[in-house]
Write an enzyme that holds these catalytic residues in place. Structure first.
Site, short mmCIF file in Angstrom:
data_model
loop_
_atom_site.label_atom_id
_atom_site.label_comp_id
_atom_site.label_asym_id
_atom_site.label_seq_id
_atom_site.Cartn_x
_atom_site.Cartn_y
_atom_site.Cartn_z
N MET A 1 0.85 -1.19 0.00
CA MET A 1 0.00 0.00 0.00
C MET A 1 0.89 1.24 0.00
O MET A 1 1.59 1.52 0.97
CB MET A 1 -0.91 0.00 1.22
CG MET A 1 -1.85 -1.20 1.29
SD MET A 1 -3.05 -1.27 -0.07
CE MET A 1 -4.05 0.17 0.28
N GLY B 1 -0.32 4.39 -0.69
CA GLY B 1 -1.09 5.62 -0.51
C GLY B 1 -1.56 6.19 -1.82
O GLY B 1 -2.09 7.30 -1.88
N GLY B 2 -1.40 5.43 -2.91
CA GLY B 2 -1.84 5.85 -4.24
C GLY B 2 -3.06 5.08 -4.70
O GLY B 2 -3.48 4.11 -4.07
N VAL B 3 -3.62 5.50 -5.83
CA VAL B 3 -4.86 4.90 -6.31
C VAL B 3 -4.65 3.48 -6.82
O VAL B 3 -5.54 2.62 -6.66
CB VAL B 3 -5.51 5.79 -7.39
CG1 VAL B 3 -4.65 5.85 -8.65
CG2 VAL B 3 -6.92 5.32 -7.71
N SER C 1 -2.52 0.99 -5.87
CA SER C 1 -2.47 -0.02 -4.80
C SER C 1 -3.80 -0.09 -4.06
O SER C 1 -4.21 -1.17 -3.61
CB SER C 1 -1.32 0.28 -3.84
OG SER C 1 -1.45 1.54 -3.23
N MET D 1 5.43 0.55 3.15
CA MET D 1 6.88 0.61 3.28
C MET D 1 7.34 2.06 3.40
O MET D 1 6.95 2.90 2.61
CB MET D 1 7.56 0.02 2.03
CG MET D 1 7.34 -1.42 1.78
SD MET D 1 8.05 -1.89 0.16
CE MET D 1 6.78 -1.26 -0.96
N CYS E 1 15.07 -0.46 -6.98
CA CYS E 1 14.15 -0.51 -5.85
C CYS E 1 13.20 -1.69 -5.98
O CYS E 1 12.93 -2.40 -5.01
CB CYS E 1 13.36 0.80 -5.75
SG CYS E 1 12.15 0.82 -4.41
N GLY F 1 0.63 -2.50 -7.16
CA GLY F 1 -0.20 -1.76 -8.10
C GLY F 1 0.49 -1.46 -9.41
O GLY F 1 0.21 -0.42 -10.03
N CYS G 1 11.67 8.53 -6.18
CA CYS G 1 10.89 8.57 -4.95
C CYS G 1 11.56 9.36 -3.83
O CYS G 1 10.90 10.08 -3.09
CB CYS G 1 10.57 7.15 -4.49
SG CYS G 1 12.00 6.06 -4.36
#
Length: 374
Positions: A13, A15-17, A19, A38, A103, A128, A202
């Site tokens: 997760m 925090g985006g649409v 996922s 994470m 990553c 996602g 990121c």
């Protein structure tokens, strides 16, 4: 309830649409779903640009809405050791790395998978990403396919995955177009439905790249020269520039020989002299490459090749597929010859190979094979 009811999936997760909808879809499919957020970067107290706290709050809100438990894990130490130090070393060497690929390899599909496996007792993990899995007939080894939404396909960033990792990973939005993902999020009243997609590296966030990099690597200003050796400007550091780059040279108003008014591009980096070579016009021969030499070769679903192979390649994200020929040197090194010369082939970036929709694997570009007419 489907057979999936006995299978536990840990969803990354962010925090985006993407996922968020992935978690919703998996729950609809009957899986036991839990989330894992994470944190991969420890920001300074004065780094207001970092959105980790906001992203965690959004991830928690989505999990609350879907009635699933959210775990959190800090992978900052692993990220620093396995991703960020490589990123700095590559820039220091005058190359242009892609930390998102590393990553995925070291954090999202290694550290994350190991934690989900060993601590959370997961059957699968889910992300996602816009990619798909395929299980060919009579072959238990899964293949990785491009995402259905060609504009969002992320297979370029996932070429380092193994059969085993793909078999343990689910990609629920890979079969959807992005507008459909947002529509589902709105229908389910998820807080992330209209959240802007994250862009860029990121750990840099919205801040200027040069400002960030300068905190870790000392800049070494030098000359910008033409191929003939005429000094036409100054650069603040070779690490701030990449081959084929047009913006940021600050020599835009200068005419070339014979009154040439074509825009200037980065044609080459002379590391020994700390000089940036600039050329005029996007069709300048110095910008073109006939092929490349690459290392760290990884095949998703096959053993190392022994014979010459025809396929297509991308040498950067969002690039059109380039027909090419792969000539093996050994198990980890190859020579790639393009059917037609290409521009902006950049050492440090990845060359990723395809057969139709199947992502075959990829490698790190070591050097370009210069256009013979340059």
């Amino acid at each position: 309830m489907s057979d999936n009811s006995q299978k536990k999936v840990i969803v990354g997760m962010s925090g985006g649409v993407d996922s968020s909808v992935s978690a919703y879809l998996l729950k609809q499919q009957g899986y036991q779903v839990e989330g894992l957020f994470m944190k991969n970067w420890e920001e300074d107290d004065n780094e207001e640009y970092c959105t980790a706290a906001e992203d965690l709050a959004d991830a928690q809100a989505v999990c609350d809405k879907l009635d699933i438990h959210l775990h959190t894990i800090n992978f900052a130490a692993e990220y620093w050791d396995n991703v960020f130090e490589y990123f700095l070393a590559e820039y220091k060497a005058g190359r242009t790395p892609n930390p998102d690929i590393l990553c995925n390899k070291e954090i999202k599909f290694k550290a994350f998978l190991e934690f989900a496996d060993e601590v959370l007792d997961a059957d699968y993990i889910a992300m996602g990403h816009y990619v798909r899995r395929s299980f060919p007939e009579n072959d238990e080894k899964p293949q990785m396919l491009r995402g259905l939404d060609s504009n969002k396909d992320q297979s370029y960033f996932l070429y380092t995955l193994s059969n085993e990792q793909i078999a343990r990973s689910l990609f629920p939005v890979g079969d959807l177009e992005k507008p459909e993902v947002r529509r589902i999020a709105e229908e389910q009243d998820l807080i992330t439905a209209k959240k802007k997609d994250s862009t860029g590296i990121c750990f840099i966030g919205e801040r200027k790249f040069t400002e960030f990099l300068g905190r870790y690597l000392p800049a070494q200003p030098g000359n910008i020269e033409t191929p003939e050796g005429e000094v036409i400007g100054q650069h603040q550091g070779l690490m701030y520039h990449t081959l084929g780059q047009r913006k940021g040279l600050h020599i835009g108003g200068r005419k070339g020989g014979g009154g040439n008014e074509d825009p200037w591009f980065v044609g080459e980096k002379d590391l020994e002299r700390n000089v940036l070579i600039a050329v005029q016009g996007k069709d300048h021969p110095m910008l073109k490459s006939e092929g490349l030499l690459a290392s760290q070769l990884h095949w998703v679903d096959r053993e190392p090749i022994r014979d010459v192979m025809k396929c297509t390649v991308k040498t950067r994200y969002r690039q059109e597929d380039i027909p090419c020929t792969i000539i093996p040197i050994d198990d980890e090194n190859i020579k790639v010859i393009f059917d037609e010369p290409q521009i902006a082939v950049t050492p440090g970036q990845s060359a990723v190979f395809y057969k139709d929709d199947v992502c075959l694997g990829g490698s790190i570009i070591e050097q370009r094979i210069k256009y013979s007419q340059a």
